[in-house]
Scaffold this motif. Structure first.
Motif, PDB file in Angstrom:
ATOM      1  N   ARG A 110       0.832  -1.206   0.000  1.00 29.71           N
ATOM      2  CA  ARG A 110       0.000   0.000   0.000  1.00 29.71           C
ATOM      3  C   ARG A 110       0.868   1.259   0.000  1.00 29.71           C
ATOM      4  N   ALA A 111       1.982   1.223   0.717  1.00 31.47           N
ATOM      5  CA  ALA A 111       2.887   2.371   0.752  1.00 31.47           C
ATOM      6  C   ALA A 111       3.452   2.662  -0.637  1.00 31.47           C
ATOM      7  N   LEU A 112       3.760   1.606  -1.395  1.00 26.54           N
ATOM      8  CA  LEU A 112       4.266   1.797  -2.757  1.00 26.54           C
ATOM      9  C   LEU A 112       3.212   2.458  -3.645  1.00 26.54           C
ATOM     10  N   TYR A 113       1.963   2.033  -3.496  1.00 27.17           N
ATOM     11  CA  TYR A 113       0.915   2.652  -4.297  1.00 27.17           C
ATOM     12  C   TYR A 113       0.660   4.090  -3.868  1.00 27.17           C
ATOM     13  N   ARG A 114       0.797   4.371  -2.594  1.00 25.20           N
ATOM     14  CA  ARG A 114       0.642   5.759  -2.157  1.00 25.20           C
ATOM     15  C   ARG A 114       1.700   6.650  -2.791  1.00 25.20           C
ATOM     16  N   GLU A 115       2.905   6.130  -2.944  1.00 25.02           N
ATOM     17  CA  GLU A 115       3.940   6.881  -3.639  1.00 25.02           C
ATOM     18  C   GLU A 115       3.542   7.128  -5.092  1.00 25.02           C
TER      19      GLU A 115
ATOM     20  N   PHE B  91       0.398   7.295  -6.211  1.00 26.07           N
ATOM     21  CA  PHE B  91      -0.648   8.314  -6.167  1.00 26.07           C
ATOM     22  C   PHE B  91      -0.021   9.703  -6.148  1.00 26.07           C
ATOM     23  N   ALA B  92       0.992   9.865  -5.294  1.00 28.85           N
ATOM     24  CA  ALA B  92       1.648  11.168  -5.157  1.00 28.85           C
ATOM     25  C   ALA B  92       2.324  11.597  -6.456  1.00 28.85           C
ATOM     26  N   ILE B  93       2.944  10.630  -7.149  1.00 26.10           N
ATOM     27  CA  ILE B  93       3.574  10.940  -8.442  1.00 26.10           C
ATOM     28  C   ILE B  93       2.521  11.412  -9.438  1.00 26.10           C
ATOM     29  N   ALA B  94       1.407  10.699  -9.513  1.00 22.81           N
ATOM     30  CA  ALA B  94       0.342  11.079 -10.451  1.00 22.81           C
ATOM     31  C   ALA B  94      -0.206  12.459 -10.111  1.00 22.81           C
ATOM     32  N   ASP B  95      -0.409  12.734  -8.836  1.00 17.97           N
ATOM     33  CA  ASP B  95      -0.917  14.047  -8.427  1.00 17.97           C
ATOM     34  C   ASP B  95       0.032  15.156  -8.867  1.00 17.97           C
ATOM     35  N   LYS B  96       1.333  14.904  -8.744  1.00  9.66           N
ATOM     36  CA  LYS B  96       2.321  15.910  -9.122  1.00  9.66           C
ATOM     37  C   LYS B  96       2.360  16.105 -10.632  1.00  9.66           C
ATOM     38  N   VAL B  97       2.328  14.999 -11.372  1.00 10.22           N
ATOM     39  CA  VAL B  97       2.373  15.092 -12.841  1.00 10.22           C
ATOM     40  C   VAL B  97       1.180  15.883 -13.371  1.00 10.22           C
ATOM     41  N   PHE B  98       0.009  15.653 -12.788  1.00  9.94           N
ATOM     42  CA  PHE B  98      -1.209  16.293 -13.297  1.00  9.94           C
ATOM     43  C   PHE B  98      -1.614  17.523 -12.494  1.00  9.94           C
ATOM     44  N   ASP B  99      -0.728  18.011 -11.648  1.00 11.93           N
ATOM     45  CA  ASP B  99      -1.012  19.206 -10.860  1.00 11.93           C
ATOM     46  C   ASP B  99      -1.334  20.377 -11.786  1.00 11.93           C
ATOM     47  N   GLY B 100      -2.420  21.068 -11.501  1.00 10.14           N
ATOM     48  CA  GLY B 100      -2.828  22.197 -12.326  1.00 10.14           C
ATOM     49  C   GLY B 100      -3.772  21.835 -13.446  1.00 10.14           C
ATOM     50  N   LEU B 101      -3.941  20.559 -13.701  1.00 13.89           N
ATOM     51  CA  LEU B 101      -4.887  20.118 -14.728  1.00 13.89           C
ATOM     52  C   LEU B 101      -6.270  20.013 -14.090  1.00 13.89           C
TER      53      LEU B 101
ATOM     54  N   SER C  40      -9.134  19.072 -15.002  1.00 14.60           N
ATOM     55  CA  SER C  40      -9.958  17.889 -15.253  1.00 14.60           C
ATOM     56  C   SER C  40      -9.460  16.642 -14.520  1.00 14.60           C
ATOM     57  N   TYR C  41      -8.285  16.737 -13.888  1.00 15.80           N
ATOM     58  CA  TYR C  41      -7.721  15.567 -13.199  1.00 15.80           C
ATOM     59  C   TYR C  41      -8.438  15.340 -11.872  1.00 15.80           C
ATOM     60  N   ARG C  42      -8.852  14.091 -11.631  1.00 15.39           N
ATOM     61  CA  ARG C  42      -9.484  13.717 -10.362  1.00 15.39           C
ATOM     62  C   ARG C  42      -8.659  12.609  -9.721  1.00 15.39           C
ATOM     63  N   PRO C  43      -7.991  12.893  -8.610  1.00 16.03           N
ATOM     64  CA  PRO C  43      -7.199  11.847  -7.958  1.00 16.03           C
ATOM     65  C   PRO C  43      -8.088  10.685  -7.517  1.00 16.03           C
ATOM     66  N   PRO C  44      -7.708   9.462  -7.810  1.00 15.87           N
ATOM     67  CA  PRO C  44      -8.515   8.318  -7.363  1.00 15.87           C
ATOM     68  C   PRO C  44      -8.428   8.158  -5.849  1.00 15.87           C
ATOM     69  N   GLU C  45      -9.504   7.668  -5.257  1.00 16.50           N
ATOM     70  CA  GLU C  45      -9.513   7.414  -3.813  1.00 16.50           C
ATOM     71  C   GLU C  45      -8.787   6.114  -3.477  1.00 16.50           C
ATOM     72  N   ALA C  46      -8.832   5.165  -4.385  1.00 12.50           N
ATOM     73  CA  ALA C  46      -8.281   3.833  -4.099  1.00 12.50           C
ATOM     74  C   ALA C  46      -8.078   3.092  -5.412  1.00 12.50           C
ATOM     75  N   GLY C  47      -7.562   1.847  -5.316  1.00 15.96           N
ATOM     76  CA  GLY C  47      -7.248   1.083  -6.505  1.00 15.96           C
ATOM     77  C   GLY C  47      -5.955   1.573  -7.116  1.00 15.96           C
ATOM     78  N   PHE C  48      -5.678   1.165  -8.359  1.00 16.51           N
ATOM     79  CA  PHE C  48      -4.442   1.634  -8.984  1.00 16.51           C
ATOM     80  C   PHE C  48      -4.649   2.099 -10.431  1.00 16.51           C
TER      81      PHE C  48
ATOM     82  N   ARG D 271      -8.305   4.807 -19.408  1.00 16.39           N
ATOM     83  CA  ARG D 271      -7.861   4.215 -18.146  1.00 16.39           C
ATOM     84  C   ARG D 271      -6.375   3.893 -18.235  1.00 16.39           C
ATOM     85  N   ALA D 272      -5.622   4.391 -17.256  1.00 14.34           N
ATOM     86  CA  ALA D 272      -4.185   4.114 -17.181  1.00 14.34           C
ATOM     87  C   ALA D 272      -3.904   3.358 -15.886  1.00 14.34           C
ATOM     88  N   ALA D 273      -3.262   2.199 -16.014  1.00 12.97           N
ATOM     89  CA  ALA D 273      -2.934   1.374 -14.852  1.00 12.97           C
ATOM     90  C   ALA D 273      -1.571   1.783 -14.291  1.00 12.97           C
ATOM     91  N   MET D 274      -1.540   2.075 -12.995  1.00 10.69           N
ATOM     92  CA  MET D 274      -0.292   2.503 -12.342  1.00 10.69           C
ATOM     93  C   MET D 274       0.430   1.301 -11.737  1.00 10.69           C
TER      94      MET D 274
END
Length: 360
Positions: A265-270, A272-282, A284-292, A337-340
């Protein structure tokens, strides 16, 4: 990034367990799962959800949850509901086995939209009463694939209340339940027990594929009321494919261990954080609550996926391939859909290329 196949390392000690129990390949495995495995699953349900289940009568080991999600419809969908053709409700978008199961039992699949207006979860209460009165089964995925939305306690209470009123069963696909950002998702069986609902009302389906990075183990379980599980066991006795005994021994140990799940779970949280940073300012981007998965809005998913592949070599799945058009509208058409699941650095490169190709 097209397929949700976990790539993180599974626990190293698994291979030792297989070797230690290799003689079990020379025996027919128990159809319902070895007693030790069912006990380990039951204990995990108690630790995770605070729900007590009888491992003898309320738990069935599965050869992956896809088998269970399909066979549960075969075992439990009646030929008629109130003298009419039964309905199976499914989210739209959806995991394809839900629709295939409905067609296999000659039920009418009804696709309930799960778009942004509903928090990316289907509003089953908006379905007409005439349809609800013919409904035999409702499939729900929480956390959802592909959107990463999580059903709240209120959501489950409302749905279970509908099930009690209209007398249908809920098949809760909770395969992504252990991959989340903050709070652990509430479980359907947990809420049903708290409500005092009919014990046969809800079945939950779980897997080691995502939780423990073991998609090739093909190990999962279904838990629910004794009558439902008895009918699933009966079907399994004639047409099932139980997990080989050495792999059941692995599953027994894996369900009992949480340390590797916390690390995963810690690896996936990392990620999530990468995706949030990449799409920061976009916007239309909605951070997922869970899953990958990332469920990313575009003008046309198929065109976007093709453009991305041609120009960058990054592959994603058009959202329309995960949904069905209803009244001329496919709720996945304007998404990809993009799988992380790739290693972090590779995933980050892919997301940056995706962003620069499609959003700039």
């Amino acid at each position: 990034m097209t397929i949700g196949e976990p790539k993180h390392a599974f626990p190293a000690w698994i291979t030792d367990i297989i070797v230690e129990n290799a003689e079990g390949f020379g025996k027919y495995p128990p159809n319902e799962g070895a007693p030790e495995l069912r006990a380990a699953i039951s204990q995990w349900i108690t630790r995770r959800y605070g729900v007590t289940t009888d491992p003898e009568t309320q738990v069935l080991a599965l050869n992956g949850t896809r088998e269970g999600l399909f066979n549960a419809a075969l075992a439990l969908c009646p030929e008629q509901v109130r003298g009419q053709k039964p309905v199976i409700l499914t989210p739209n978008p959806f995991y394809q086995v839900y629709a295939v199961a409905a067609l296999a039992v000659a039920a009418e699949p009804v696709y309930v939209p799960a778009g942004a207006e509903n928090g990316f979860l289907p509003d089953f209460g908006a379905v007409g009463v005439d349809v609800l009165n013919r409904t035999a089964i409702v499939y729900v995925c929480s956390p959802s694939n592909p959107q990463g939305a999580v059903a709240t306690r209120d959501y489950w209470e409302t749905l279970i209340g509908l099930a009690e009123k209209h007398d249908f069963r809920i098949f809760a696909d909770e395969c992504y339940s252990e991959i989340y950002r903050d709070a652990a998702p509430v479980g359907a069986l947990q809420v049903a027990q708290e409500m005092g609902a009919d014990p046969e009302r809800v079945l939950i389906f779980h897997s080691l594929s995502k939780r423990s990075n073991l998609p090739g183990l093909r190990s999962g379980f279904v838990a629910g009321g004794p009558q439902c599980i008895a009918r699933l066991k009966q079907l399994r006795a004639y047409a099932g494919a139980p997990l080989p005994l050495p792999l059941q021994r692995v599953a027994e140990k894996v369900w009992a261990d949480e340390a590797h799940v916390v690390e995963n779970r810690a690896l996936y949280r990392e990620k999530f954080a990468i995706a949030d940073k990449v799409f920061d300012g976009l916007q239309s981007y909605r951070p997922p609550e869970a899953g990958f998965f990332l469920w990313l809005p575009v003008d046309d998913g198929e065109k976007a996926a093709l453009k991305l592949w041609r120009e960058t070599g990054v592959r994603v799945l058009p959202g329309a391939y995960l949904a069905r058009a209803v009244d001329g509208h496919n709720p996945g058409k304007e998404f990809i859909r993009a799988a992380m699941v790739a290693p972090k650095a590779e995933m980050q490169r892919g997301l940056i290329q995706l962003r620069d190709c499609l959003y700039r």
